[in-house]
Design an enzyme around this catalytic site. Structure first.
Site, short mmCIF file in Angstrom:
data_model
loop_
_atom_site.label_atom_id
_atom_site.label_comp_id
_atom_site.label_asym_id
_atom_site.label_seq_id
_atom_site.Cartn_x
_atom_site.Cartn_y
_atom_site.Cartn_z
N ASN A 95 0.90 -1.17 0.11
CA ASN A 95 0.01 -0.12 0.01
C ASN A 95 0.82 1.19 0.12
OD1 ASN A 95 -2.10 1.94 0.37
ND2 ASN A 95 -3.15 0.90 1.92
N TYR A 155 -3.06 1.60 -5.11
CA TYR A 155 -3.16 0.42 -4.50
C TYR A 155 -4.79 0.02 -4.51
CZ TYR A 155 -3.01 -3.12 -0.76
OH TYR A 155 -3.16 -4.08 0.10
N ALA A 186 -8.71 -7.05 5.30
CA ALA A 186 -9.04 -5.79 5.75
C ALA A 186 -8.08 -5.07 6.84
CB ALA A 186 -10.38 -5.50 6.74
N GLU A 187 -7.73 -5.72 8.06
CA GLU A 187 -7.16 -4.95 9.18
C GLU A 187 -6.26 -6.42 9.67
OE1 GLU A 187 -6.58 -1.77 9.51
OE2 GLU A 187 -8.54 -1.52 8.26
#
Length: 259
Positions: A95, A155, A186-187
């Site tokens: 990212n 990204y 996601a996280e």
């Protein structure tokens, strides 16, 4: 559950750390033969040593994934070493924060090269072997493709492309019984994520604010949890699953954040 991955040759890009290494750990536990492709030589060597210490069979190729020829040669190395490829995990990426407002054409195109184009190249060069083995492809994706994040156009665009290619390849490869799916993250706390958190003035407060919004248990997803889903999708246990975007995120992407 025995996923019947023993002695299956699985290529994993970016498999030496973070999510990639978590995937390799699970595959090793299932008895798969792991072939890591990436550019960070010290971390790849260390990862291979750690996996071999657990009893796994591991090999690797050093490759700059933005270089098409190096991508081709890396896949050739896997076939030369093991004689086959049963599965491909496209995982490598970063990212890189190429935004609309402050980015530029060169950086945007570079982001696509780092995060999307090698997914195509790896699959293209692995395809002849995957056709023989009726193998499977798993693409690692990101919530940014469906939620946006802000300040990361490159990204986000690359991940939108990963989603589209997952569905496109699932259709194109139906005649060969090659299944193609994506695991959406996601996280997940990785070294890259930790470095990003540390860019904030109060990193611990920022991290707490994020984890509080993850509905299931208010915690980050682990790399091993991503690996578990990847292994399932590579295996015969998911033999009639293709073209799916599987969210392994504790409900972060789709459940009500007000929970």
């Amino acid at each position: 559950m025995d996923l019947k991955l023993k002695d299956k040759v699985i290529v994993v890009t970016g498999g030496s750390k973070g999510i990639g290494f978590g995937i390799c750990e699970v595959l090793a536990a299932e008895g798969a033969i792991i072939f890591i492709i990436g550019r960070n030589q010290p971390t790849i060597i260390k990862a291979a040593e750690d996996l071999e210490a657990s009893g796994a069979t591991v090999a690797f190729a050093f490759a700059e994934l933005t270089d098409p020829k190096q991508c081709e040669n890396a896949i050739k190395s896997a076939v030369e070493r093991f004689g086959k490829i049963d599965g491909l995990v496209n995982n490598a990426g970063v990212n890189d924060g190429v935004s609309l407002e402050n980015g530029n054409y060169e950086d945007f195109m570079s982001s696509l090269q780092k995060n999307l184009v090698h997914y195509y190249l790896m699959a293209h060069h692995a395809l002849p072997e995957l056709k023989k083995s009726k193998g499977a492809i798993v693409n690692i994706g990101s919530k940014t493709s469906v939620t946006g994040q802000g300040g990361t156009s490159g990204y986000a665009a690359a991940n939108g492309g990963r989603n589209a290619l997952t569905r496109e390849w699932a259709v194109e490869l139906l005649p060969y019984s090659i299944r193609v799916n994506a695991v959406m993250v996601a996280e997940c706390f990785t070294p890259l994520y930790e470095r990003w958190i540390k860019t904030f003035d109060e990193p611990e407060k920022k991290l707490k604010g994020i984890t509080e919004k993850i509905p299931l248990e208010n915690r980050m997803t682990t790399a091993r949890e991503i690996g578990n889903s990847v292994a399932f999708l590579l295996s015969e246990a998911s033999s009639h699953t293709t073209g799916q975007l599987v969210y392994v995120d504790g409900g972060y992407t789709h459940l009500d954040r007000a929970l």
